[in-house]
Design a protein around this motif. Structure first.
Motif, short mmCIF file in Angstrom:
data_model
loop_
_atom_site.label_atom_id
_atom_site.label_comp_id
_atom_site.label_asym_id
_atom_site.label_seq_id
_atom_site.Cartn_x
_atom_site.Cartn_y
_atom_site.Cartn_z
N LEU A 405 2.74 11.64 75.00
CA LEU A 405 3.44 11.26 73.78
C LEU A 405 2.77 11.92 72.59
N TYR A 406 3.58 12.32 71.60
CA TYR A 406 3.01 12.82 70.36
C TYR A 406 2.21 11.72 69.67
N GLY A 407 1.24 12.14 68.86
CA GLY A 407 0.34 11.18 68.24
C GLY A 407 1.00 10.19 67.31
N TYR A 408 2.10 10.57 66.67
CA TYR A 408 2.69 9.68 65.67
C TYR A 408 3.30 8.43 66.30
N VAL A 409 3.52 8.43 67.62
CA VAL A 409 4.05 7.24 68.30
C VAL A 409 3.02 6.63 69.26
N SER A 410 1.79 7.10 69.23
CA SER A 410 0.87 6.60 70.25
C SER A 410 -0.60 6.60 69.86
N ALA A 411 -1.05 7.53 69.04
CA ALA A 411 -2.49 7.76 68.88
C ALA A 411 -3.05 7.02 67.68
N CYS A 412 -2.85 5.71 67.63
CA CYS A 412 -3.30 4.92 66.49
C CYS A 412 -4.83 4.91 66.42
N LYS A 413 -5.38 5.37 65.30
CA LYS A 413 -6.82 5.36 65.08
C LYS A 413 -7.22 4.11 64.29
#
Length: 551
Positions: A405-413
Motif C-alpha cells: 500500500l502507498y504510504g498515505y493510506v498505511s504508513a502512519c508515523k
C-alpha cells in the motif's frame, strides 16, 4: 505625509517581523515548537494549499519541500512586513493593525492544530507585542531615522507637522500629497532620506542590534527545543532480539553498480514525505497506543508493553503515492515490529469495521483496509529500522509499515491510535483532498543507470535499475532502445515479493542519441501500462524513459 524615507520604513517593518519571530521561538520552547508562528502558519498552509500546488512543491523540492515552504513563507512575510512598515510611516495605527492581524493568524493557526491548548497562543501574542513595540520605535519613537537629536521626542504619531518642526522638507509629488491631504505641487519631489547622518546611524545601529538579538533568541530557542527533544530517549532504547528474524539478503541481490540504488536504503537516505513541519517529539516513556472504536475488546499499550511482545523482522519496500514515474520517493528497509494482525485479532473488530484509522501524535490520519491488515502479509507496528530504533523523523517511537500500500493510506508515523471504523463513516486526511480512499501500490520500474542526458561511451554498457510490485512481486523486466523490440533484463534475487528488485541488461551502445525505456510485469501477469497518468488520485503510471547521447 511622514518624512521617514521609504527605505527606512520598509526596513522598520522587516526588523519588527524579525523581532516578532525571533522572540516567539524561545516562548515556543515552553509551549511546544508547533506553536511558533512560522511553524503554525506553515502547517496551516500545508493543510489548505491546493493539491496541485502541493504536488508541484513535492515534484520540485522532493524531501526538501518543507524547508522550501518555510523559506518561502519567511520571504512572503518579509515582503508583507516591508509593506506594513510603509503603511506605518503614513499612519502608525495601520502598521500596528497589520501586526495584530498577523498575530491573530498565528494564534488561529496554533490553536487549530491537534492537541493545542490556550498556551499555544503565547508565542504569537508575545512576538506580536514586541514586534509592534519595535515598529513604533523605528517609525514614531526614539529610533526614527529622521528625528533631529537636538529636538526632544514628543511621542506623537509622525506626520507633516512633526517633520516641519524639525526641518523643512521638500514638497511631495501629487499622488503622495493627495494621500496626505495636501495641495498638489507641480515641482519635482524626491523622497527624503530621513534626517541627518546621526539619526540615520542611530537607526541602523538599532536595526542591527535588534535583528542580531532576535536572531540569537530565535536560534537559541531552536537549540533549546532540540535539547528538549527525544533524541536522548531514543538513544536509551534497547530493542529486543526478534522472535522471527528477517530472511538473509540473497547473494547477488545488490548489484553494487554506480548510481544504482542499493538494495537496502540507509536510514539517512530514506525518503521522507509527510505534513509535519516540525518533527513530533514523542517520549516513549509516556507513549501509549489505543486500539478502539468498533471493537469488542479495546486495548491500550505502553511502549514497554509493545517491546515485550514477540517482534518480527522483515524487509519491506515503502513507496509514496506522490512518486512520479522514475522518481526516488521509494526505499527498502529492514523493519522490526509487532504484527498488526495479532493486535487486531485481540481487539476483535466488529462486523462492518472495514477501515483502520491510524492517527499520529500531530493529528494526521490514514485509513487502511482492515482486510489488508489481517490477510497474513507482514503489516507491522514498527519500532526498529535497519537494526536501530526508528529515527525520530521516520516515526519514533512507533509507526505503521504495510507492504503493498502507498504510504498515505498505511504508513502512519508517530502513531498513537488505531481506530476501527468504516470507509463509509470516516475519510482520512488525504481523501477529502482528492486522493483515493484505498491505494494499492502499482507495478513500476525505473532506470538508474545510465542517467538521463548522460554521455556514456560507445560499446558494451550495463543498463540497470529497480522494479517493484510490493506483495505481488516482479516476474519480468524488459528494456527497449529507440522503439525497438523489447529485451528481457536479468532480475537479481530478492528477499521476498514485498521488496523491490534490481535488474540489469547488457547493451551494445552505438554512437548517437538514444531513447531507453523500461517496463515491468508483476507476478499476476499484469504489465505496467505505457500511458502516463499523474500521481493523483492513486499513483502514477507510465514507462520510465531516459534519453542519452552515446559518444
Amino acid at each position: 505625509m511622514s518624512t521617514i524615507s521609504r527605505r527606512h520604513a520598509a526596513l522598520s517593518g522587516v526588523v519588527a517581523a524579525v523581532v516578532a519571530l525571533g522572540v516567539a521561538e524561545p516562548v515556543a520552547v515552553l509551549t511546544g515548537p508547533r506553536s511558533a508562528p512560522l511553524i503554525a502558519v506553515g502547517g496551516l498552509v500545508v493543510d489548505l494549499v491546493p493539491e496541485p500546488l502541493k504536488q508541484f512543491a513535492i515534484d520540485v523540492f522532493g524531501r526538501y519541500d518543507k524547508i522550501a515552504l518555510l523559506v518561502g513563507t519567511a520571504l512572503l512575510l518579509a515582503g508583507f512586513a516591508a509593506l506594513l512598515g510603509l503603511a506605518a510611516a503614513r499612519r502608525l495605527a495601520l502598521g500596528l493593525a497589520g501586526i495584530a492581524a498577523f498575530a491573530a493568524l498565528g494564534v488561529t493557526a496554533a490553536l487549530t492544530r491537534a492537541g493545542a491548548d490556550g498556551f499555544d497562543a503565547l508565542p504569537s501574542l508575545v512576538g506580536a507585542g514586541l514586534g509592534g513595540l519595535t515598529l513604533w520605535a523605528f517609525v514614531a519613537g526614539p529610533l526614527r531615522a529622521d528625528r533631529d537629536p537636538a529636538t526632544p521626542f514628543s511621542g506623537g504619531t509622525a506626520g507633516p507637522a512633526a517633520a516641519t518642526e524639525s526641518r523643512p522638507g521638500p514638497t511631495p509629488p501629487p499622488a503622495v500629497a493627495a494621500l496626505a491631504g495636501e495641495e498638489e505641487n507641480p515641482g519635482g519631489w524626491e523622497p527624503p532620506e530621513g534626517g541627518d547622518q546621526e539619526s540615520r546611524r542611530r537607526f541602523l545601529r538599532g536595526a542591527g542590534l535588534l535583528t542580531g538579538a532576535a536572531a540569537v533568541a530565535g536560534l537559541g530557542g531552536h537549540w533549546l527545543a532540540g535539547r528538549r527533544g527525544v533524541s536522548a530517549a531514543r538513544e536509551a532504547v534497547t530493542l529486543p532480539a526478534p522472535a522471527a528474524s528477517a530472511p538473509p539478503v540473497p547473494a547477488g541481490a545488490d548489484l553494487s553498480l554506480p548510481r544504482l540504488a542499493p538494495y537496502v536504503t540507509p536510514n539517512r537516505e530514506f525518503y521522507r514525505i509527510d505534513t509535519a513541519l516540525v518533527v513530533p517529539q514523542v517520549d516513549p516513556v509516556t507513549w501509549t497506543l489505543r486500539i478502539h472504536g468498533r471493537v469488542r475488546n479495546p486495548i491500550e499499550l505502553s511502549f514497554d508493553d509493545l517491546l515485550a511482545r514477540p517482534l518480527v523482522e522483515r524487509y519491506v519496500t515503502l513507496a509514496c503515492v506522490s512518486n512520479e514515474v522514475g522518481g526516488d520517493l521509494i526505499g527498502n528497509a529492514r523493519w522490526l515490529g509487532v504484527p498488526i494482525k495479532e493486535l487486531l485479532d485481540e481487539a476483535g473488530p466488529e462486523e462492518g469495521a472495514d477501515q483502520v484509522v491510524g492517527r499520529a501524535a500531530d493529528g494526521w490520519t490514514c485509513g487502511t483496509p482492515t482486510s489488508v491488515l489481517r490477510d497474513g502479509r507482514d503489516a507491522l507496528l514498527a519500532v526498529g529500522m535497519n537494526g536501530e530504533p526508528l529515527p525520530v523523523e521516520h516515526g519514533f517511537p512507533v509507526r505503521m509499515v504495510v507492504p503493498g500500500l502507498y504510504g498515505y493510506v498505511s504508513a502512519c508515523k508517530w502513531l498513537t491510535e488505531l481506530e476501527l471504523t468504516s470507509f463509509a463513516d470516516f475519510d482520512a486526511y488525504w481523501v477529502p483532498r482528492g486522493w483515493s480512499a484505498q491505494g494499492p501500490v502499482k507495478t513500476q520500474s525505473r532506470i538508474d543507470t545510465p542517467r538521463a542526458r548522460s554521455r556514456p561511451a560507445a560499446g558494451p554498457l550495463t543498463v540497470a535499475g529497480v522494479a517493484w510490485a510490493q506483495h505481488r512481486g516482479v516476474r519480468r523486466v524488459e528494456v527497449r532502445v529507440d522503439d525497438g523490440p523489447w529485451r528481457e533484463a536479468t532480475l537479481a534475487p530478492a528477499v521476498s515479493s514485498d521488496t523491490w528488485v534490481q535488474w540489469s541488461w547488457r547493451w551494445d551502445a552505438t554512437p548517437g542519441e538514444h531513447t531507453l525505456q523500461v517496463r515491468a510485469t508483476d507476478a499476476t501477469g499484469e504489465t505496467q501500462p505505457e500511458r502516463r497518468s499523474p500521481v493523483a488520485p492513486d499513483g502514477a503510471t507510465g514507462w520510465h524513459t531516459v534519453k542519452v547521447t552515446v559518444a
